[in-house]
Design a protein around this motif. Structure first.
Motif, PDB file in Angstrom:
ATOM      1  N   SER A  34       0.824  -1.209   0.000  1.00 28.76           N
ATOM      2  CA  SER A  34       0.000   0.000   0.000  1.00 28.76           C
ATOM      3  C   SER A  34       0.858   1.258   0.000  1.00 28.76           C
ATOM      4  N   MET A  35       1.999   1.226   0.677  1.00 23.31           N
ATOM      5  CA  MET A  35       2.893   2.383   0.684  1.00 23.31           C
ATOM      6  C   MET A  35       3.551   2.565  -0.681  1.00 23.31           C
ATOM      7  N   ALA A  36       3.815   1.460  -1.379  1.00 25.61           N
ATOM      8  CA  ALA A  36       4.388   1.555  -2.723  1.00 25.61           C
ATOM      9  C   ALA A  36       3.348   2.070  -3.716  1.00 25.61           C
ATOM     10  N   ALA A  37       2.111   1.640  -3.559  1.00 26.31           N
ATOM     11  CA  ALA A  37       1.051   2.066  -4.464  1.00 26.31           C
ATOM     12  C   ALA A  37       0.623   3.508  -4.192  1.00 26.31           C
TER      13      ALA A  37
ATOM     14  N   PRO B  59       2.349   6.328  -2.088  1.00 28.19           N
ATOM     15  CA  PRO B  59       3.388   6.883  -1.216  1.00 28.19           C
ATOM     16  C   PRO B  59       2.881   8.124  -0.477  1.00 28.19           C
ATOM     17  N   LEU B  60       3.542   8.466   0.636  1.00 29.94           N
ATOM     18  CA  LEU B  60       3.112   9.614   1.426  1.00 29.94           C
ATOM     19  C   LEU B  60       3.204  10.915   0.633  1.00 29.94           C
ATOM     20  N   MET B  61       4.281  11.089  -0.117  1.00 25.16           N
ATOM     21  CA  MET B  61       4.447  12.295  -0.926  1.00 25.16           C
ATOM     22  C   MET B  61       4.750  11.881  -2.358  1.00 25.16           C
ATOM     23  N   THR B  62       4.096  12.496  -3.295  1.00 24.34           N
ATOM     24  CA  THR B  62       4.392  12.223  -4.688  1.00 24.34           C
ATOM     25  C   THR B  62       5.521  13.146  -5.137  1.00 24.34           C
TER      26      THR B  62
ATOM     27  N   GLY C 243       5.518  15.563  -7.152  1.00 26.77           N
ATOM     28  CA  GLY C 243       5.088  16.950  -7.257  1.00 26.77           C
ATOM     29  C   GLY C 243       4.877  17.610  -5.908  1.00 26.77           C
ATOM     30  N   GLY C 244       5.051  16.890  -4.820  1.00 18.52           N
ATOM     31  CA  GLY C 244       4.859  17.433  -3.490  1.00 18.52           C
ATOM     32  C   GLY C 244       3.411  17.383  -3.023  1.00 18.52           C
ATOM     33  N   LYS C 245       2.539  16.812  -3.816  1.00 13.85           N
ATOM     34  CA  LYS C 245       1.132  16.708  -3.456  1.00 13.85           C
ATOM     35  C   LYS C 245       0.921  15.451  -2.596  1.00 13.85           C
ATOM     36  N   GLN C 246       0.206  15.595  -1.491  1.00 15.07           N
ATOM     37  CA  GLN C 246      -0.047  14.442  -0.638  1.00 15.07           C
ATOM     38  C   GLN C 246      -1.103  13.542  -1.268  1.00 15.07           C
TER      39      GLN C 246
END
Length: 80
Positions: A45-48, A50-53, A55-58
């Motif tokens: 789930s973290m790979a699919a 991630p916390l931050m993309t 572009g910096g968008k959550q």
């Protein structure tokens, strides 16, 4: 005397049959989640999601949670 015995026997077997039927029809509880599966699904789930993309968008935490639960329900086999 024999009639009383047969009457009790029928009542007992009928009750036993009813108890067996009820126990077979009762819903079964889900299997417990083991730590290994939870870790595997968390990593997926973290790979699919991630916390931050880049572009910096959550990302949406709800999507990550749904993905994680889906992974647990399918024993670690998830299609995106």
């Amino acid at each position: 005397m024999m009639e009383k015995f047969m009457s009790r026997l029928y009542k007992t077997t009928g009750l036993l049959g009813l108890m067996i039927a009820v126990s077979l029809c009762a819903p079964r509880q889900a299997e417990a989640i083991n730590a290994e599966l939870a870790k595997k699904c968390r990593e997926k789930s973290m790979a699919a999601y991630p916390l931050m993309t880049t572009g910096g968008k959550q990302t949406n935490a709800k999507e990550r949670e749904v993905y994680f639960r889906n992974c647990l329900n399918n024993n670690g086999n998830v299609d995106r």
